[in-house]
Design an enzyme around this catalytic site. Structure first.
Site, short mmCIF file in Angstrom:
data_model
loop_
_atom_site.label_atom_id
_atom_site.label_comp_id
_atom_site.label_asym_id
_atom_site.label_seq_id
_atom_site.Cartn_x
_atom_site.Cartn_y
_atom_site.Cartn_z
N SER A 53 -2.50 8.68 -0.88
CA SER A 53 -2.45 7.31 -1.38
C SER A 53 -3.84 6.70 -1.16
O SER A 53 -4.84 7.28 -1.54
CB SER A 53 -1.36 6.54 -0.65
OG SER A 53 -1.35 5.19 -1.01
N TYR A 69 -5.30 -0.01 -9.73
CA TYR A 69 -5.41 1.07 -8.75
C TYR A 69 -4.45 0.82 -7.59
O TYR A 69 -3.70 1.72 -7.18
CB TYR A 69 -6.84 1.18 -8.24
CG TYR A 69 -7.05 2.25 -7.20
CD1 TYR A 69 -6.89 3.60 -7.53
CD2 TYR A 69 -7.40 1.92 -5.89
CE1 TYR A 69 -7.08 4.59 -6.57
CE2 TYR A 69 -7.59 2.90 -4.94
CZ TYR A 69 -7.43 4.24 -5.28
OH TYR A 69 -7.61 5.22 -4.33
N LYS A 90 -1.14 3.08 -6.33
CA LYS A 90 -1.05 3.64 -4.98
C LYS A 90 0.10 3.04 -4.18
O LYS A 90 0.71 3.72 -3.35
CB LYS A 90 -2.39 3.47 -4.25
CG LYS A 90 -3.52 4.31 -4.83
CD LYS A 90 -3.20 5.80 -4.79
CE LYS A 90 -4.38 6.66 -5.18
NZ LYS A 90 -4.09 8.10 -5.09
#
Length: 278
Positions: A134, A148, A152
């Site tokens: 992650s 982003y 994650k």
């Protein structure tokens, strides 16, 4: 104990560091990358223990083939490292819908594809360990990286749920949240910025880009040391579900937990007021 590892995004950065550490520890490796030539140095270093495969994690056929090749070559698959990914940066409004689709296609659905292919093998073995890479951005949101972070955060939630589903088969799951590591993550070859430039965000975006440029290749983290840490975790009988990689990651995570605890406690009475009276 000699084990078989499958590592995605192994040609550079964190994936390459993890591969080098696992190789040094005596394990068998199946290394996946879109650029097969970039894997040659590791493949030639120990040809009996390294299999390089061309792998785009968004290609389900290629993913299934990589897992099949791992089993055919080494007889089993013990450790899966879902590392392949990139950063789609800039404020949310400066990214297009196709930018979001590509970000989730690689960072999240790529993880799904590998797990979907590897889990039947691990269930049959009644053993295995999945590392989902992650980011600290998957624990604490960061302005200028909304897509982003979202991808994650999804990896974090998926990993927590998957761990509960597969524990009965002897399969362990660890979601790894790296802080800043000295890779090319912030280079143009890895990071991508939205093309919808909006004047209202000009100053903010310029500040984010300047900060990224100033920090690039100066991060604290060492990819090889992260690899060595994962080798240690893979050998553990009771590995953690969550692993903070780096002192900066530890500080950011613990800081967020403290702030979040204080915030929810401040609004506890209002939270409880939503309960039914019967």
């Amino acid at each position: 104990m000699n084990r078989t590892w499958l590592i995605t995004g192994a040609s550079r950065g964190l994936g390459n560091g993890i591969a080098r550490a696992a190789l040094a520890a005596g394990h068998n490796l199946v290394l996946g990358a879109r650029n097969l030539e970039a894997l040659e140095p590791l493949a030639t270093e120990a040809p009996a223990r390294v299999l390089a495969v061309s792998l785009d994690v968004t290609d389900e056929v290629a993913v299934a083939a990589a897992v099949d090749q791992a089993v055919q070559r080494f007889g089993r698959l013990d450790v899966l490292v879902n590392n392949a990914g990139y950063g789609q940066l800039a404020p949310f409004e400066e990214n297009s819908p196709s930018d979001a689709e590509r970000q989730f296609g690689t960072n999240l659905f790529g993880v799904f594809n590998l797990c979907r292919a590897a889990l039947p093998v691990m269930r049959k073995q009644r053993s295995g360990h999945i590392f989902n890479i992650s980011s600290i951005a998957g624990v604490a949101g960061m302005g200028g990286a909304a897509l982003y972070c979202a991808s994650k955060f999804a990896v974090e939630g998926f990993s927590e749920s998957l761990a509960q589903e597969v524990a009965g088969f002897g399969i362990k799951v660890t979601v790894v949240a790296p802080g800043g590591f000295r890779t090319d993550f912030l280079d143009a070859s890895s990071a991508s910025y939205g093309n919808l430039h909006l004047q209202d965000y000009a100053e903010f975006t310029a500040r984010i880009r300047a900060g990224s440029a100033a920090n690039n290749h100066r991060q604290k983290g060492d990819p090889l040391k992260l690899g060595e840490a994962l080798v240690t975790l893979a050998a553990s009988e009771q590995p953690p579900l969550h692993f903070a990689a780096g002192s900066d990651a530890f500080e950011i995570i613990t800081g967020k937990l403290e702030r979040m605890k204080a915030e929810v406690e401040r609004w506890q009475a209002l939270s409880f007021s939503t309960d039914s009276n019967f």
